[in-house]
Motif scaffolding. Structure first.
Motif, PDB file in Angstrom:
ATOM      1  N   ALA A   1       0.832  -1.209   0.000  1.00  0.00           N
ATOM      2  CA  ALA A   1       0.000   0.000   0.000  1.00  0.00           C
ATOM      3  C   ALA A   1       0.866   1.258   0.000  1.00  0.00           C
ATOM      4  N   LEU A   2       1.924   1.267   0.799  1.00  0.00           N
ATOM      5  CA  LEU A   2       2.824   2.420   0.839  1.00  0.00           C
ATOM      6  C   LEU A   2       3.452   2.690  -0.520  1.00  0.00           C
ATOM      7  N   THR A   3       3.892   1.629  -1.185  1.00  0.00           N
ATOM      8  CA  THR A   3       4.548   1.794  -2.479  1.00  0.00           C
ATOM      9  C   THR A   3       3.592   2.350  -3.524  1.00  0.00           C
ATOM     10  N   VAL A   4       2.392   1.831  -3.567  1.00  0.00           N
ATOM     11  CA  VAL A   4       1.410   2.302  -4.557  1.00  0.00           C
ATOM     12  C   VAL A   4       1.082   3.771  -4.314  1.00  0.00           C
ATOM     13  N   ILE A   5       0.852   4.120  -3.050  1.00  0.00           N
ATOM     14  CA  ILE A   5       0.520   5.516  -2.731  1.00  0.00           C
ATOM     15  C   ILE A   5       1.688   6.444  -3.065  1.00  0.00           C
ATOM     16  N   ALA A   6       2.906   6.012  -2.720  1.00  0.00           N
ATOM     17  CA  ALA A   6       4.078   6.856  -2.953  1.00  0.00           C
ATOM     18  C   ALA A   6       4.319   7.091  -4.437  1.00  0.00           C
ATOM     19  N   GLU A   7       4.176   6.047  -5.234  1.00  0.00           N
ATOM     20  CA  GLU A   7       4.462   6.163  -6.662  1.00  0.00           C
ATOM     21  C   GLU A   7       3.370   6.902  -7.425  1.00  0.00           C
ATOM     22  N   LEU A   8       2.130   6.781  -6.982  1.00  0.00           N
ATOM     23  CA  LEU A   8       1.021   7.341  -7.749  1.00  0.00           C
ATOM     24  C   LEU A   8       0.536   8.693  -7.246  1.00  0.00           C
ATOM     25  N   PHE A   9       0.704   8.957  -5.967  1.00  0.00           N
ATOM     26  CA  PHE A   9       0.053  10.142  -5.407  1.00  0.00           C
ATOM     27  C   PHE A   9       0.986  11.115  -4.690  1.00  0.00           C
ATOM     28  N   LEU A  10       2.184  10.705  -4.311  1.00  0.00           N
ATOM     29  CA  LEU A  10       3.053  11.570  -3.518  1.00  0.00           C
ATOM     30  C   LEU A  10       4.069  12.287  -4.397  1.00  0.00           C
TER      31      LEU A  10
END
Length: 597
Positions: free
Chosen positions: A21-30
């Motif tokens: 979840a952290l990786t997906v959020i970091a790559e797509l939204f941060l």
């Protein structure tokens, strides 16, 4: 042990989901800066998990994991460096290395680096695994220093203390995620294997682990190599994340950072490694922003040199003051969320205690420098009977017990267990040959559960595909403790701890069981219950019992045959009624004058 495997799978999934979840959020939204921080976190997770595999399971603090990271970083960098850079940055590269260096892909670079790391870990692990405690920790520090000095001195290959540049920067958050997930899975699955459980038992009490059939040297070696490979993979990721580095990037500062992550979260668990790393990464990022001076709520903070290290140190001190086992404690998160169902007790396997087995003490003597602790002691323990070993304090009972178990080889004579001289057999192999034991001072694996304590011994004698947990539950049922299987051993009352030691020894399926003062510290009710258990064991399994005890009433009630020691010599042997009236025994216990009176 299929259920342990299923629990480990649950644990892996539990830890993997937040990382994904952290990786997906970091790559797509941060923003890019935070995505880069998330990638760095995943790399550190891999490194800290590598440290946890060895240090968390063995209890030996390792300073050497940064050394493995350095080997991984330089090994992969040499294979993947831009070919155009080699002629300028590494003009004196040896020919054999120049033939394979440069232009390789990241997977090839990682494979080559891990091959190097595995070879070095094996060479250093062979002597290191024979050490324990502070000696082993100092040896890992020596390993780190050796790696650092070698890298600095190998200027033709590593550019020495100068920056090694030209390394392809191809590590994204998703790349780091894949490696981190593999590392977490390896660590969590290893913790639940027989090898992982055996090493955790040795962490708690090495003497008791060997007496339960654990090959401590082998388990430490396996954990050292496995942890080294995982740390080496982290080094590969860090090298390709930075693109340029030098030996100082893999020295004491990195070691302190990794160690703080593991200790803060909890050294004993993979959950602690993952959680502690997250807290330290966030904290370090915030403190570094404040270190150079920043404005907070309208206030301009001054520049504070070393604020990051000071802050991390203070947080560790605060956590250790309140939670000595770290934020995540001694149990994995999945073990708290999804408690394992109790295993059904298997029928107790026959001990093999037939009339053909034997335990014979032949003329055993033991000298410590000029002190004669034992002299020409001979007797036999017969299957299905209870033999008592008594004598005043200082009579030599403890020395004789250690000689029988192979811990202290006799200076003269021998102890034959089913025809084998125990002095010629490694201590950890003696239990599997038919001898179980308990200790005068209780030696449990205190931070393991009741079931895990007994499973360690059951694993030592289990055949392929055999369910050790079911065998352990059967041994607990013999002593009436199957209902306490999930409790930590340290939480048991004194009498239950004594019975747990007996259950652990029974799980070895011994032909002979040596009980060292089993009733010490028990009240009369607990003593009566213990006698009933021992009589049941003798009747059901025909195990030969050798009981060392100061409680003469218990000895006279329980034993079929008694051996008496005094000042290292055997002064009497025979049935209880004979020993009770023997003048030499009376004199040894109450003195010559009182015996005459």
């Amino acid at each position: 042990m299929p259920r342990l495997g299923m629990q480990a799978v649950k644990g892996t999934i539990t830890l993997a989901l937040p990382l994904i979840a952290l990786t997906v959020i970091a790559e797509l939204f941060l923003p890019a800066a935070l995505a880069r921080l998330a990638t760095l976190y995943l790399i550190y997770v891999t490194a800290v998990v590598g440290m946890q595999i060895y240090s968390g399971n063995s209890g030996i603090i390792s300073f050497g994991q940064a050394g493995f990271m350095a080997l991984g970083a330089y090994g992969s960098a040499l294979l993947t460096i831009q070919p155009a850079v080699i002629s300028t940055s590494l003009p004196d590269l040896p020919g054999w290395l120049a033939a394979i260096a440069g232009g390789q892909s990241l997977p090839v670079g990682m494979a080559g680096a891990l091959l190097l790391v595995g070879l070095v870990a094996t060479v250093f692990g062979l002597p290191l695994s024979r050490l324990g405690g502070a000696a082993a920790s100092i040896a890992t520090l020596g390993f780190l220093v050796i790696v650092h000095v070698t890298l600095v001195a190998s200027t033709d290959i590593t550019r020495g203390s100068q920056t090694f540049f030209g390394v392809p920067r191809g590590v994204s958050a998703f790349t780091a995620l894949v490696v981190a997930l593999v590392a977490v899975a390896v660590a969590r699955l290893y913790r639940g294997t027989r090898a992982g459980l055996a090493l955790r038992a040795a962490r708690e009490d090495e003497v008791a682990a060997r007496a339960s059939g654990v090959n401590v040297v082998r388990e430490r070696f396996l954990a050292w190599v496995l942890g080294g490979l995982v740390s080496g993979a982290a080094g590969v990721l860090l090298a390709h994340f930075l693109g340029a580095f030098s030996p100082k990037d893999f020295h004491f500062n990195l070691t302190f950072l990794l160690m703080s992550m593991l200790i803060l979260g909890g050294i004993s668990t993979v959950s602690g490694a993952v959680g502690g790393t997250a807290l330290i990464v966030v904290m370090v990022d915030l403190l570094r922003r404040l270190e150079g001076g920043a404005e907070v709520l309208g206030l301009q903070l001054p520049e504070v040199f070393g604020l990051t290290d000071i802050g991390v140190g203070l947080v560790i001190l605060a956590v250790m003051y309140r939670l000595r086992d770290g934020l995540f404690g001694l149990r994995e998160v999945d073990e708290r969320l999804f408690p394992e169902p109790a295993a059904a007790a298997a029928p107790v396997a026959p001990s093999g205690a037939t009339d053909q087995v034997s335990l014979t003490v032949e003329g055993v003597g033991r000298r410590f420098s000029g002190l004669v602790a034992l002299e020409d002691v001979s007797f036999s323990v017969r299957p299905g009977l209870v033999t008592g070993l008594i004598g005043p304090n200082g009579a030599g009972k403890s020395t004789l017990i250690n000689a029988i178990c192979g811990i202290v080889p006799p200076s003269s004579g021998r102890v034959l267990l089913n025809g084998t001289d125990t002095a010629l057999v490694p201590v950890h192999e003696i239990p599997s040959r038919g001898l179980g034991r308990t200790f005068q001072n209780i030696r449990l694996f205190r931070n393991l559960s009741v079931l895990e304590n007994v499973t360690v011994a059951a694993d030592a004698v289990a055949g392929p595909g055999e369910d050790s947990r079911a065998a352990a539950m059967a041994a607990l049922a013999v002593v009436g403790m199957q209902g306490l299987a999930a409790r930590p051993a340290s939480s048991l009352p004194y009498g239950a701890q004594r019975r747990l030691e007996i259950a652990r020894a029974l799980a070895l399926r011994p032909s002979f069981l040596l009980l060292d003062e089993p009733a010490a510290g028990m009240n009369p009710a607990e003593t009566d219950a213990l006698i009933a258990v021992l009589r049941q064991i003798r009747a059901d399994h025909r195990i030969g019992l050798l009981v060392v005890e100061h409680d003469l009433k218990l000895i006279m009630r329980l034993c079929d045959h008694i051996v008496v020691l005094n000042k290292g010599q055997m002064i009497a042997e025979g049935p209880p009624e004979h020993i009770r009236a023997d003048p030499a025994v009376i004199e040894a216990y109450i003195g010559k004058r009182r015996a005459a009176a």
